[in-house]
Write an enzyme that holds these catalytic residues in place. Sequence first.
Site, PDB file in Angstrom:
ATOM      1  N   CYS A 191      -1.388   3.797  -6.655  1.00  0.00           N
ATOM      2  CA  CYS A 191      -2.172   3.074  -5.533  1.00  0.00           C
ATOM      3  C   CYS A 191      -2.396   1.594  -5.855  1.00  0.00           C
ATOM      4  O   CYS A 191      -2.589   1.410  -7.110  1.00  0.00           O
ATOM      5  CB  CYS A 191      -3.425   3.748  -5.368  1.00  0.00           C
ATOM      6  N   CYS A 227       0.916  -1.316   0.034  1.00  0.00           N
ATOM      7  CA  CYS A 227       0.055  -0.175   0.056  1.00  0.00           C
ATOM      8  C   CYS A 227       0.917   1.096  -0.072  1.00  0.00           C
ATOM      9  O   CYS A 227       1.823   1.493   0.874  1.00  0.00           O
ATOM     10  CB  CYS A 227      -0.688  -0.044   1.544  1.00  0.00           C
TER      11      CYS A 227
HETATM   12  N1  DGL Z   1      -4.267   0.608  -1.942  1.00  0.00           N
HETATM   13  C1  DGL Z   1      -3.511   1.744  -0.974  1.00  0.00           C
HETATM   14  C2  DGL Z   1      -2.376   2.350  -1.807  1.00  0.00           C
HETATM   15  O1  DGL Z   1      -1.588   1.890  -2.425  1.00  0.00           O
HETATM   16  C3  DGL Z   1      -4.622   2.533  -0.450  1.00  0.00           C
HETATM   17  C4  DGL Z   1      -5.724   2.910  -0.737  1.00  0.00           C
HETATM   18  C5  DGL Z   1      -6.578   3.566   0.400  1.00  0.00           C
HETATM   19  O2  DGL Z   1      -6.944   2.644   1.076  1.00  0.00           O
HETATM   20  O3  DGL Z   1      -6.833   4.811   0.415  1.00  0.00           O
HETATM   21  O4  DGL Z   1      -2.272   3.443  -1.750  1.00  0.00           O
END
Ligand code: DGL
Length: 273
Positions: A195, A85
Amino acid sequence: MSVKPILSSERSIAMDPIGVFDSGVGGISVLRHIHALLPHEQLLYVADSQYAPYGNKTAEEIQSRCFVIADLLIAKGAKALVVACNTATAAAIDAMRERYSLPIIGMEPAVKPAAEASKNGIIGVLATVGTLKSAQFAALLESYGRNVEVVTQACIGLVECIERGELTANSTKDLIRRYCTPLLAEGADTIVLGCTHYPFVRDLISDVVGKDIVLVETGLAVASQLKNRLIEAGLLCASQSVGEVKFWTNSTAENAAQVIENLWGERAEIKAF
Ligand code: DGL
């Protein structure tokens, strides 16, 4: 010939699983690269979907969720952690590395490869509010964004579409159009999927921006970095059989397991936490 039994205390920790987590299902895009590159490793994946999105939370809130999940994965025997993430990496990886001694691999938007790939020197970055306003992202631009024009766009609401499994819905495409149009208007020829949820709507993004725009993501680079760290630490699993992959989610959605299986691409063991 007698075979000496392996006592549990002698068992190599290299056989232990790797813990991978995200605010929700997005990190499965990274997990797929890890499983492809390191098929013998056992993988544990935690989707903190009840707390998704992380993108609009404070760094302190994200850090405390990361600690909860890291504790859970370590209690399940993880030998290394992957923060799959961008938002959680920006908010919490320093605090996690201070608190835990196992290898922790994080990720950041692929600004450097995008800057190298861009022909006209204009790159777009799609990411969460949390990632874009972080000090880590500012440092990334300072290091790799100096010779290119970088246009950023926070994609509020897109993570939620993907969490609901709406990968091809018109409403998802409308949102993508709204967020990509300003990047195209600025002339970006390369767009970073900053993301881990966004690779799951890569086809929709490509439909909207056109096939000539290069889309860059980070999953494979993270898997390669993980492999190198495991080799350096002597933690690469020596097994020849395909490693098990297990999932945990705290989502309350009725279709939570279905969304995970759909993104993973095959039947999976999924438990609640
Ligand atoms: N999948 C996440 C990222 O790579 C976060 C998305 C979120 O929960 O806002 O930033």
